[in-house]
Design a protein around this motif. Sequence first.
Motif, short mmCIF file in Angstrom:
data_model
loop_
_atom_site.label_atom_id
_atom_site.label_comp_id
_atom_site.label_asym_id
_atom_site.label_seq_id
_atom_site.Cartn_x
_atom_site.Cartn_y
_atom_site.Cartn_z
N TYR A 96 2.36 36.94 -0.76
CA TYR A 96 2.28 36.04 -1.92
C TYR A 96 2.80 36.72 -3.17
CZ TYR A 96 0.31 33.09 -5.56
OH TYR A 96 0.15 32.31 -6.66
N PHE A 97 2.43 37.97 -3.37
CA PHE A 97 2.85 38.68 -4.58
C PHE A 97 4.22 39.35 -4.44
CE2 PHE A 97 -1.80 38.56 -5.19
CZ PHE A 97 -1.81 37.89 -6.40
N ALA A 98 4.57 39.78 -3.26
CA ALA A 98 5.84 40.48 -3.07
C ALA A 98 7.02 39.52 -3.01
CB ALA A 98 5.79 41.32 -1.80
N LEU B 150 -1.84 40.82 4.70
CA LEU B 150 -0.41 40.51 4.74
C LEU B 150 -0.08 39.25 3.95
CD1 LEU B 150 0.45 41.36 8.43
CD2 LEU B 150 1.03 42.67 6.37
N SER B 151 -0.95 38.26 3.98
CA SER B 151 -0.66 37.04 3.23
C SER B 151 -0.76 37.28 1.72
CB SER B 151 -1.59 35.90 3.66
OG SER B 151 -2.92 36.23 3.37
N PHE C 60 -8.03 39.02 11.55
CA PHE C 60 -8.18 38.16 10.39
C PHE C 60 -8.00 38.96 9.10
CE2 PHE C 60 -10.84 36.21 7.08
CZ PHE C 60 -10.21 34.98 7.00
N THR C 61 -8.59 40.14 9.04
CA THR C 61 -8.46 40.99 7.86
C THR C 61 -7.01 41.40 7.63
OG1 THR C 61 -10.69 41.82 8.19
CG2 THR C 61 -9.25 43.12 6.77
#
Length: 62
Positions: A52-54, A47-48, A41-42
């Motif tokens: 989102y930013f990349a 990664l999410s 989960f971490t």
Amino acid sequence: MYAIVIRRQKPAKATIVNDEAILRHARPIDLVLARVMHYSFTIAMILSVYGYFAYDFGERAY
């Protein structure tokens, strides 16, 4: 909640589940599975956030 109780290895003062029963009936493999769930989960959240930013596709005009 089940995995959190198993990872903590002690009952909480105020909880919505029966911590004593969970700790009494948990198998040793359940601790391993709880750790795997928390680590995965971490990693998924990291990664999410990175994705989102990349890879911000919202501002591009196609």
